[in-house]
Design a protein around this motif. Structure first.
Motif, mmCIF file in Angstrom:
data_model
loop_
_atom_site.group_PDB
_atom_site.id
_atom_site.type_symbol
_atom_site.label_atom_id
_atom_site.label_comp_id
_atom_site.label_asym_id
_atom_site.label_seq_id
_atom_site.Cartn_x
_atom_site.Cartn_y
_atom_site.Cartn_z
ATOM 1 N N PHE A 68 42.182 53.165 40.971
ATOM 2 C CA PHE A 68 41.455 53.551 42.436
ATOM 3 C C PHE A 68 40.140 52.028 42.193
ATOM 4 N N ASN A 69 39.837 52.006 40.617
ATOM 5 C CA ASN A 69 38.469 51.385 39.860
ATOM 6 C C ASN A 69 37.536 52.251 41.184
ATOM 7 N N VAL A 70 37.140 52.844 41.269
ATOM 8 C CA VAL A 70 36.129 53.519 42.639
ATOM 9 C C VAL A 70 35.109 55.167 41.363
ATOM 10 N N ALA A 71 34.269 54.883 41.868
ATOM 11 C CA ALA A 71 33.187 55.908 41.805
ATOM 12 C C ALA A 71 33.052 56.968 42.455
ATOM 13 N N MET A 72 32.659 58.395 42.938
ATOM 14 C CA MET A 72 32.591 59.254 43.609
ATOM 15 C C MET A 72 31.008 59.411 42.862
ATOM 16 N N LEU A 97 28.944 54.010 34.957
ATOM 17 C CA LEU A 97 30.030 53.777 35.111
ATOM 18 C C LEU A 97 30.151 51.830 35.293
ATOM 19 N N ASN A 98 29.286 51.125 34.874
ATOM 20 C CA ASN A 98 30.243 49.468 34.775
ATOM 21 C C ASN A 98 30.796 49.569 33.253
ATOM 22 N N THR A 99 30.337 50.706 32.139
ATOM 23 C CA THR A 99 30.677 50.964 31.116
ATOM 24 C C THR A 99 32.387 50.898 31.351
ATOM 25 N N LEU A 100 32.517 52.274 31.533
ATOM 26 C CA LEU A 100 34.257 53.672 32.231
ATOM 27 C C LEU A 100 34.452 51.740 32.431
ATOM 28 N N ALA A 101 34.530 51.456 34.165
ATOM 29 C CA ALA A 101 35.355 50.251 34.684
ATOM 30 C C ALA A 101 35.296 49.449 33.482
ATOM 31 N N PHE A 102 34.582 48.672 32.548
ATOM 32 C CA PHE A 102 34.532 47.689 31.499
ATOM 33 C C PHE A 102 35.849 47.742 31.148
ATOM 34 N N ALA A 103 36.065 48.642 30.388
ATOM 35 C CA ALA A 103 36.793 49.564 29.668
ATOM 36 C C ALA A 103 38.596 50.077 30.189
ATOM 37 N N ASN A 104 37.933 49.699 31.289
ATOM 38 C CA ASN A 104 38.880 50.116 32.268
ATOM 39 C C ASN A 104 39.588 48.231 32.649
#
Length: 223
Positions: A68-72, A97-104
């Motif tokens: 989803f490329n979203v966080a909760m 979270l930005n690090t996790l999204a970047f890795a994605n």
């Protein structure tokens, strides 16, 4: 202040965190101690505490959904006023979270959060901690850029007793602030995934999902 991740129920800081949760949240919002074993070991669930002088002074739980490329943000607890705990947790969480999204391979789309409506839940004391007061928390979320999703919101009780918990709003922080609506299908899929662990869904929650399915998008309004 240390940003410490808890991944095991035996972590000495977990007992402190759970006691803090019991102090500030109503019973139906707090998962029983022993039921935390599997969630803490789930690599997708990120539980961190703010530690100062070997004492837990704050905590946050959140998760990132790659598809989803979203966080909760499951919860944020400020255990003591005047230490800058809220700012510390918010900054550390967003950086993570930005690090996790970047890795994605993506830029984070946004973050969901539930927030109490103070006009409906004034009876809750939230441990007497002023920073946890619903009026204060809503204003903080507003300053961070969160907006309220425009539909009547309930969620299943974490007691898994089939009861619906009301008195909250579902909010969303858009990283791209230019948008004024959120795709309803994203909301539906997210809620179904998020509450899939609870088998006993209340009638009101199911009706809410059906109503969302009739809409293409949901407006984002000021908190």
């Amino acid at each position: 202040m240390e940003y410490h991740r808890i991944t095991n129920i035996e972590d000495p800081y977990f007992k402190q965190m759970h006691q803090l949760m019991q102090q500030v949240f109503p019973p139906e919002e707090v998962l029983e101690f022993n039921f935390w074993k599997e969630p803490l070991e789930d690599t997708g669930i990120r539980v961190f505490v703010a530690v100062k002088n070997s004492k837990v002074v704050g905590a946050t739980e959140y998760r990132y959904y790659e598809d989803f490329n979203v966080a909760m943000t499951d919860f944020t607890i400020i255990g003591k006023d005047g230490l800058g705990v809220g700012t510390f947790l918010a900054q550390k969480r967003l950086a993570d979270l930005n690090t996790l999204a970047f890795a994605n391979g993506k830029r984070l789309h946004g973050i969901f959060a539930e927030i109490y409506d103070p006009y409906k839940v004034e009876q809750y004391e939230f441990g007497g901690i002023k920073s946890m007061n619903p009026y204060v928390r809503r204003e903080v979320l507003s300053h961070l850029g969160y907006k309220r999703l425009d539909f009547p919101y309930v969620h299943p009780s974490w007691r898994n007793d089939g009861e619906a918990v009301s008195g909250l709003d579902l909010c969303f922080l858009l990283i791209d602030q230019r948008e004024e609506k959120l795709n309803s299908n994203l909301i539906i899929q997210f809620l179904k995934r998020y509450y899939s662990v609870l088998s006993n869904k209340p009638k009101h929650w199911k009706e809410m999902i059906k109503n969302l399915e009739k809409e293409k998008s949901i407006a984002l309004l000021p908190i």
